[in-house]
Structure formats: C-alpha cells, structure tokens
Design a protein around this motif. Structure first.
Motif, PDB file in Angstrom:
ATOM      1  N   ASP A 216       0.799  -1.219   0.000  1.00 39.43           N
ATOM      2  CA  ASP A 216       0.000   0.000   0.000  1.00 39.43           C
ATOM      3  C   ASP A 216       0.836   1.276   0.000  1.00 39.43           C
ATOM      4  OD1 ASP A 216      -2.410  -1.437  -0.041  1.00 39.43           O
ATOM      5  OD2 ASP A 216      -2.299  -1.760   2.112  1.00 39.43           O
ATOM      6  N   GLY A 217       1.859   1.275  -0.879  1.00 45.05           N
ATOM      7  CA  GLY A 217       2.657   2.473  -1.039  1.00 45.05           C
ATOM      8  C   GLY A 217       4.084   2.283  -0.573  1.00 45.05           C
ATOM      9  N   ALA A 220       6.408   4.782   4.203  1.00 48.99           N
ATOM     10  CA  ALA A 220       5.577   5.657   5.043  1.00 48.99           C
ATOM     11  C   ALA A 220       4.089   5.425   4.819  1.00 48.99           C
ATOM     12  CB  ALA A 220       5.921   7.123   4.763  1.00 48.99           C
ATOM     13  N   GLY A 221       3.717   5.088   3.585  1.00 48.49           N
ATOM     14  CA  GLY A 221       2.310   4.852   3.284  1.00 48.49           C
ATOM     15  C   GLY A 221       1.861   3.461   3.652  1.00 48.49           C
ATOM     16  N   ASN A 222       2.626   2.467   3.201  1.00 50.99           N
ATOM     17  CA  ASN A 222       2.266   1.082   3.486  1.00 50.99           C
ATOM     18  C   ASN A 222       2.208   0.811   4.986  1.00 50.99           C
ATOM     19  OD1 ASN A 222       2.150  -1.950   2.459  1.00 50.99           O
ATOM     20  ND2 ASN A 222       3.656  -1.877   4.104  1.00 50.99           N
ATOM     21  N   ASP A 223       3.257   1.249   5.702  1.00 50.19           N
ATOM     22  CA  ASP A 223       3.358   0.905   7.115  1.00 50.19           C
ATOM     23  C   ASP A 223       2.374   1.671   7.989  1.00 50.19           C
ATOM     24  OD1 ASP A 223       5.323  -0.806   6.353  1.00 50.19           O
ATOM     25  OD2 ASP A 223       6.993   0.467   6.984  1.00 50.19           O
ATOM     26  N   ALA A 224       1.687   2.668   7.394  1.00 52.11           N
ATOM     27  CA  ALA A 224       0.646   3.378   8.135  1.00 52.11           C
ATOM     28  C   ALA A 224      -0.632   2.559   8.214  1.00 52.11           C
ATOM     29  CB  ALA A 224       0.362   4.727   7.468  1.00 52.11           C
ATOM     30  N   ILE A 225      -0.819   1.642   7.235  1.00 50.04           N
ATOM     31  CA  ILE A 225      -2.083   0.891   7.229  1.00 50.04           C
ATOM     32  C   ILE A 225      -1.901  -0.623   7.147  1.00 50.04           C
ATOM     33  CG2 ILE A 225      -3.259   2.848   6.149  1.00 50.04           C
ATOM     34  CD1 ILE A 225      -3.422   1.277   3.560  1.00 50.04           C
ATOM     35  N   ARG A 226      -0.783  -1.085   6.616  1.00 53.16           N
ATOM     36  CA  ARG A 226      -0.562  -2.533   6.487  1.00 53.16           C
ATOM     37  C   ARG A 226       0.469  -2.940   7.534  1.00 53.16           C
ATOM     38  NH1 ARG A 226      -2.068  -6.369   3.076  1.00 53.16           N
ATOM     39  NH2 ARG A 226      -3.250  -4.794   1.917  1.00 53.16           N
ATOM     40  N   THR A 227      -0.030  -3.529   8.617  1.00 56.23           N
ATOM     41  CA  THR A 227       0.823  -3.782   9.777  1.00 56.23           C
ATOM     42  C   THR A 227       0.723  -5.228  10.256  1.00 56.23           C
ATOM     43  OG1 THR A 227      -0.891  -3.238  11.405  1.00 56.23           O
ATOM     44  CG2 THR A 227       0.431  -1.405  10.539  1.00 56.23           C
ATOM     45  N   PHE A 228       1.706  -5.607  11.049  1.00 58.33           N
ATOM     46  CA  PHE A 228       1.614  -6.876  11.771  1.00 58.33           C
ATOM     47  C   PHE A 228       0.606  -6.710  12.919  1.00 58.33           C
ATOM     48  CE2 PHE A 228       5.866  -7.524   9.867  1.00 58.33           C
ATOM     49  CZ  PHE A 228       5.662  -8.775   9.318  1.00 58.33           C
TER      50      PHE A 228
END
Length: 454
Positions: A216-217, A220-228
């Motif tokens: 998801d980007g 900074a973008g991915n880790d804002a919404i795609r998390t463990f």
C-alpha cells in the motif's frame, strides 16, 4: 410510430461529438453531431420523421436502444436476459470458480482489512480458523462434480480471504489434489507474502499458481495501514519476499494498492515508477471500500488521486484497474457472457467455502447460502443462493433503479453493502457516488482520446 429518447440514455458531450450509452444495457457508442442532433429531436415523443437522409441514423439509434417506442417498457430488456441467465444458475450451470477459505486467520492486523472488517460484523463464519483437509477435499470434489455435470472446463480454484499460508499443509494438499483432477486447472492464491519460503515457492512455481498480493505504497504509506498484529511495519518484510520470488525465477507481475486517509498523500507517481522498475506490469488501485473512520476523503479528491495513479501507470505501459473502473470496463469491453455485474460472485459464478464448511458467494461476505455437504440443495432454484444472485443481477435491484450506471455496476460490492447495513456507516452510498463520478471522468478521458484520434 412515436419514438422518444430513452430515459436510460447517458451522454458525455463535446461540441464535436458525444459518448453515449444505455444505463441498463451498456451499448457504448461515439456519436457524431448528426446523431446527437437526432437524439435531441426526440426528447419529447415524436412521430418518425420520414426523411431519407435521416433514415439510417434513426435505425442505428433504435438498434442501440437510444431511441425507443413511446410506450415501450425498457426494463423488459434486462428482465428477459436475467430470466435466461437464472435458468443456468440453478444447479450450478453458471459456476466457474471455487474460493477455498482455508484460513480465517492472519498474521497481519491491517485496520482496513476487507475480510476482518466484514466478518467482524457477524458470527456467520463461526469460530474455526483453519480448514482441515477433509473439508477442503469435500469442497473440491463437490465443485468438480458440478463442473463435470455442466461440462465446464477448466477447474478454477482460488485460495484467499485471510492468510492461506498459515495453513500451508492443507493448501499444498489442495494444490496437488486439484492438479490431479485437472492438469489444466487455474489455481491462484492471495497472500501477504510475509510467510512464504523457498520450499513454498517451489510448489507454487511447479504448479503455476498465480500469486496476488498487496503493497500500500512506499514505507511511510504502506506501514501506516498494512501492519503486523502488534502494529509493526510490514514494508520491508513484503518487499524482501518480492526479492525471494525473483531469486526463485517466479517474480510477481503486479500488486494491489488500497488508499485511505493515512496513506493517501504518500502514494504518488514516484511509487508507480518504483513498481515499474521492479518489473511490475499492472497495478490495482482502490479506495478503502468499507471503512469511514480512516477513509473519509471527498469523493472528487479520491477520483483525482485514482486518475493520477492511472495516468502514471499508462505512461509506463502498465495496466491499471480496480473496483472503481468496473462500470467503465463493462462499457468499453462488454462482458463475453453479456452479464455485467460488479463481480463474478454477484452473478452466480463463485462459491466460497470457509473452514466450517459454510457456503458464501464470496469469501469476505457474511450472508451464508448453505453448506458444502448439501451443495445440491444450496444450488436449487428457491435456495438463498439463487435468490441472492437474482437480486444482484443488473436491473433487479430497487436500490439502484434510476442510477446512471445501474446496469453496469449492478449494485456494487456485496461486502460493502453488508458492512454498511451492519454498522450504519452508509459507506455503500459513498462508494456509489465514487463509482458514478469515476465512470464519468473515465468516459470524458475516452471522449477526448476519440476526438484527438478523429
């Protein structure tokens, strides 16, 4: 005979032509000014004008259903088509794909997860998180039997919904078992990739399993919404698996991006260029379909962002698609089966089986339609399954009547609707507006291209 302009006629105009389509039937055409003028002359019902020069124009407009007899019931067009379609939905004649939800669990904790957000509103999926082999085998056998009755080939089995690699032993057995039943079977898996290993990749590669995943980007973008589960970052874990797949000579050809408020401003054309440099050939882009807490941007801004990313893909020769292009795609590339629903599940081409053996039209929905050990009953004419499919065919849904893309979107995603009803967040209304606006913008882009080409 008195003719009138169809009440379902939709147009995107310029001074030198227009793109026109029928909101129930599609039938997209580029019309030159002469044809547009003829349509305008029948806004009020009028006798056919016996003008030889216009005879061909009127005939073609009638064939497209843009001009219709004054007393004609235009809803009869899709009604007849839908009745014929349902004759094959009964007993599984339209069935194409089996989705095996071999895992209702996931090692990620993404706040926008379609599956967890949907199933979290209902107890219909039960408590069992991992499918056992007996249930998987039963599902494959029952599905294959229906396909054999209708002489439909090849088998098409998808492993997805949550994280299937958490149940690798059953996934591996299912792969080999299905391949044994049909050497030409189409097999695919949707995974976050974090758990994939070299030995797994060897199996997937040897059996030509298509891999779908999401990123998801940039970080900074991915880790804002795609998390463990613990909220930890996933970008590096996912991208390292991109590298492992490349190392094993089984690289990805694309991935999906979901946008919400938390990554909206970070995902931009530079990220598309990064994907292109990684060898990606296509990117699916979408706005969070079911939440409002973190996906509450103005619809017009969302469409502009999606178009920005689309242009970036096109400039690099990459495909771009998503739920937001569905209606437009149905107009430009009319479905071979002449049934333009939002997805295959909505028109009776999917069955999904979860770990407890419950049937759904899609692995993320919460409306049960039967059990796999009673598949024949579940596919019977008056079953909840057939009633649900019938209600979702284009032109059948009272909530959609009068919408400019009624017969092309056909009521959007079943999951969004279910979550909206369960939570009262009205997200389905927001997505309706987004799909309408996006379709208009895409058609305007196509009209400009047509005029430039002309």
């Amino acid at each position: 005979m008195r003719l009138k302009t169809s009440q379902h006629l939709q147009t995107v105009r310029s001074s030198t032509g227009a793109l026109c389509f029928h909101s129930l039937l599609g039938n997209l055409y580029f019309l030159e000014p002469e044809y547009v003028g003829a349509l305008d002359s029948y806004v009020e019902p009028s006798q056919i004008k016996r003008n030889r020069a216009r005879c061909k124009v009127i005939q073609e407009l009638r064939q497209a259903k843009f001009l219709v007899p004054e007393d004609e019931d235009e809803r009869e067009y899709p009604r007849i088509r839908n009745q014929e379609w349902m004759q094959k939905v009964h007993s599984g004649g339209q069935l194409r794909l089996l989705n095996l939800v071999i895992s209702e669990a996931c090692n990620f904790g993404c706040s926008h997860c379609l599956h967890s957000c949907s199933t979290g509103t209902s107890t219909s999926h039960g408590q069992k998180k991992l499918m056992d082999w007996e249930t998987a085998q039963k599902a494959i056998d029952e599905y294959a039997a229906v396909m054999q009755i209708w002489d439909t080939h090849p088998l098409d089995v998808h492993f997805g919904s949550a994280e299937p690699l958490l149940n690798w032993s059953v996934l591996e057995q299912a792969i080999y078992y299905t391949r044994g039943l049909d050497p030409n079977a189409k097999l695919s898996v949707n995974t976050n990739l974090s758990l994939i290993t070299k030995s797994m990749i060897k199996v997937l590669k040897a059996n030509e399993i298509y891999i779908s995943t999401s990123l998801d980007g940039p970080p900074a973008g991915n880790d804002a919404i795609r998390t463990f589960k613990d909220g930890g970052a996933t970008f590096n874990a996912i991208v390292s698996k991109f590298g492992l797949l490349e190392e094993m000579d089984y690289p990805l050809d694309g991935f999906s991006i979901t946008l919400n408020d938390l990554n909206f401003d970070v995902v931009n054309p530079d990220f598309i260029d990064w994907a292109y440099q990684r060898g990606m050939k296509g990117i699916a882009t979408d706005v969070d379909m079911i939440n409002t807490a973190q996906a509450n941007r103005d619809v017009n801004n969302c469409v502009l962002k999606l178009m920005e990313l689309r242009f970036a893909c096109q400039a690099r020769g990459m495909e771009n698609f998503g739920s937001w292009t569905t209606s437009y795609d149905h107009l430009v590339n009319e479905p071979i089966d002449n049934m333009p629903t939002f997805c295959r599940a909505a028109k009776g081409q999917n069955i999904s089986v979860n770990p407890e053996g419950w049937l759904f039209i899609c692995g993320h929905t919460t409306t049960p339609i039967g059990r796999i050990d009673h598949l024949e009953e579940a596919l019977s004419e008056r079953s909840p399954y057939c009633q649900l499919v019938k209600s979702r065919l284009p032109g059948e849904d009272p909530e959609c009547m009068g919408c400019e893309i009624e017969g092309l979107c056909a009521g959007q995603c079943q999951i969004t609707r279910e979550v909206s009803r369960a939570t009262g967040n009205n997200r389905d209304k927001t997505m309706c507006e987004l799909y309408r606006n996006a379709t208009r913008v895409l058609l305007k882009e196509k009209l400009d291209q047509e005029l430039e080409g002309g």
